[in-house]
Write an enzyme that holds these catalytic residues in place. Structure first.
Site, short mmCIF file in Angstrom:
data_model
loop_
_atom_site.label_atom_id
_atom_site.label_comp_id
_atom_site.label_asym_id
_atom_site.label_seq_id
_atom_site.Cartn_x
_atom_site.Cartn_y
_atom_site.Cartn_z
N ASP A 42 0.81 -1.21 0.00
CA ASP A 42 0.00 0.00 0.00
C ASP A 42 0.84 1.26 0.00
O ASP A 42 1.63 1.49 0.92
CB ASP A 42 -0.93 0.00 1.22
CG ASP A 42 -1.95 1.11 1.12
OD1 ASP A 42 -2.85 1.02 0.26
OD2 ASP A 42 -1.84 2.08 1.88
N ASP B 30 -2.12 7.47 -5.83
CA ASP B 30 -2.33 6.34 -4.92
C ASP B 30 -2.66 5.08 -5.70
O ASP B 30 -3.60 5.07 -6.51
CB ASP B 30 -3.45 6.67 -3.93
CG ASP B 30 -3.72 5.53 -2.98
OD1 ASP B 30 -2.76 4.99 -2.40
OD2 ASP B 30 -4.90 5.17 -2.82
#
Length: 430
Positions: A105, A309
């Site tokens: 992540d 992201d």
């Protein structure tokens, strides 16, 4: 309970802790597996591609809200929604190494894994035994008075033990608690080699509850904070990493590359500066506008106004910016929109109209990035085509450049030059 800023500079500490890894001169690469791809252990063959996309779109909005929550709450929580983790990677902990699958992540920092002792009521099933620190000859606990412990947003010490007891919460009330530790992390290079990083800092989680689920055994933070994987091994990977995301339907995995392997070597790359902002976890870029043909939707304020992201599916734009873009998209397509199948999508068309999806140019500071239809629109089973760009709610003035927009691009992060670069790539052939 002690509270400390996450943004403590620990470069010197990590340089002394992390010894030179066993790594080829070109760096190394690992597979990134999309949670919902056919090769994922999470794959559910009963779900259609439309159902998967709708599910991920809902996760995207949850993630957007958590991002805003963290920005407003000064880094008391991590922004990632663990159950919404999009990409998985394999890595090994300890000596001898034990393999695990973890969520990768870019929107969080801490590396952590479930560890024994791990009572059934305090840990979630992961399909394999939790990591046993006593079985590793290289495992060590980190002292509570260390700089690395104090880089955590929240930690505590007991009077009789000097262990760094961390507590790391997430926006959906999930959490991991345990002992901040060091051990050897080993990665299987996609070329068959092994790359080991001794004395890597991670959380040995003894109480992990919430929306975590098997087979993921933990999480690998790739954010910009000092405890993330890329920050810890920065000097060993020439301060750079990149990834190349394949379409969701692909039968091959995406790639996460470190060091020399991460460098974009083909022509046509464009680069834009990263912007230093709080929280340090996120990678902020400056998006000045989006063009279709000779028409441009201008961003109201562009300095550090968008987070790039890999864990968010959709791309979100601040509401007035989005409205301007939607207007020129409608003009370019020319057909009449139809009702959206869910609140996650704002602009849809009936696929029977055979619309021509236009190329969009995202004007980042110093970099004009051309996005193809695969990046901006998706077809649904129920004869709909919807735009994968959506407005943020009026109370969330935040923009995110999501992972669909990054498909078939090699995206390189140079954390020394402090830039992000893009180049069109057939990621299925990487």
């Amino acid at each position: 309970m002690m509270h400390n800023p996450l943004f403590l500079v620990l470069t010197a500490i990590f340089s002394s802790l992390v010894v030179q890894p066993v790594m080829g001169a070109k760096g190394f690469s690992v597979e990134l597996i999309h949670r919902d791809s056919p090769i994922s252990p999470f794959y559910n063959a009963s779900l259609s591609s439309s159902q998967i996309l709708r599910k991920n779109a809902l996760h995207s909005m949850d993630r957007l809200k958590h991002f805003q929550s963290l920005i407003n709450q000064s880094a008391i929580q991590s922004a990632v929604t663990p159950n919404g983790g999009i990409y998985l990677m394999k890595l090994s902990f300890g000596t001898p190494p034990v393999d695990y699958m973890a969520v990768a992540d870019t929107g969080s920092d801490l590396i952590w894994i479930q560890c024994v002792p791990c009572l059934q009521s305090q840990c979630y099933p992961q399909g394999s035994p939790p990591f046993d620190p006593q079985a590793s000859s290289t495992y060590k606990k980190i002292p509570c008075d260390s700089d690395s412990c104090q880089a955590l947003p929240r930690y505590q010490c007991s009077n009789d033990v000097n262990d760094c007891q961390y507590s790391y919460s997430y926006g959906d009330k999930s959490f991991t608690k345990g002992i901040l530790s060091t051990d050897t992390l080993t990665f299987d290079d996609s070329n068959g080699q092994k790359t080991a990083f001794p004395t890597s800092i991670f959380g040995c989680g003894h109480n992990n509850q919430g929306k975590f689920r098997s087979p993921s055994a933990g999480l690998v933070g790739l954010g910009g904070g000092p405890l993330s994987l890329v920050s810890q091994i920065s000097t060993q990977i020439d301060h750079r990493f990149s990834y190349c995301l394949v379409p969701l339907s692909a039968s091959s995995s995406s790639k996460l590359l470190f060091g020399q392997e991460a460098i974009i070597s083909r022509p046509g790359a464009v680069s834009t500066p990263l912007v230093s902002k709080t929280p340090q976890t996120y990678y902020y870029l400056s998006l000045e506008g989006v063009s279709i043909g000779d028409k441009t939707a201008q961003a109201g304020s562009s300095q550090g106004n968008i987070i790039i992201d890999s864990g968010t599916t959709l791309t979100y734009l601040e509401s007035s910016f989005y409205s301007s873009l939607e207007t020129i998209v409608k003009d370019a397509i020319g057909a009449d929109p139809v009702q959206s199948p869910s609140e996650s999508f704002s602009l849809c068309y009936g696929s029977e109209t055979n619309i021509n999806v236009p190329e969009m140019v995202f004007h980042f500071s110093g970099a004009d990035l051309r996005l193809q239809p695969v990046n901006t629109f998706a077809k649904f089973d129920d004869n709909l085509v919807c735009m994968l760009i959506a407005p943020t709610p009026s109370d969330l003035p935040l923009s995110i450049f999501g992972n669909f927009a990054q498909i078939n691009l090699q995206v390189e992060y140079d954390l020394e030059k402090w830039t992000v670069s893009f180049v069109p790539t057939d990621c299925t052939n990487q």
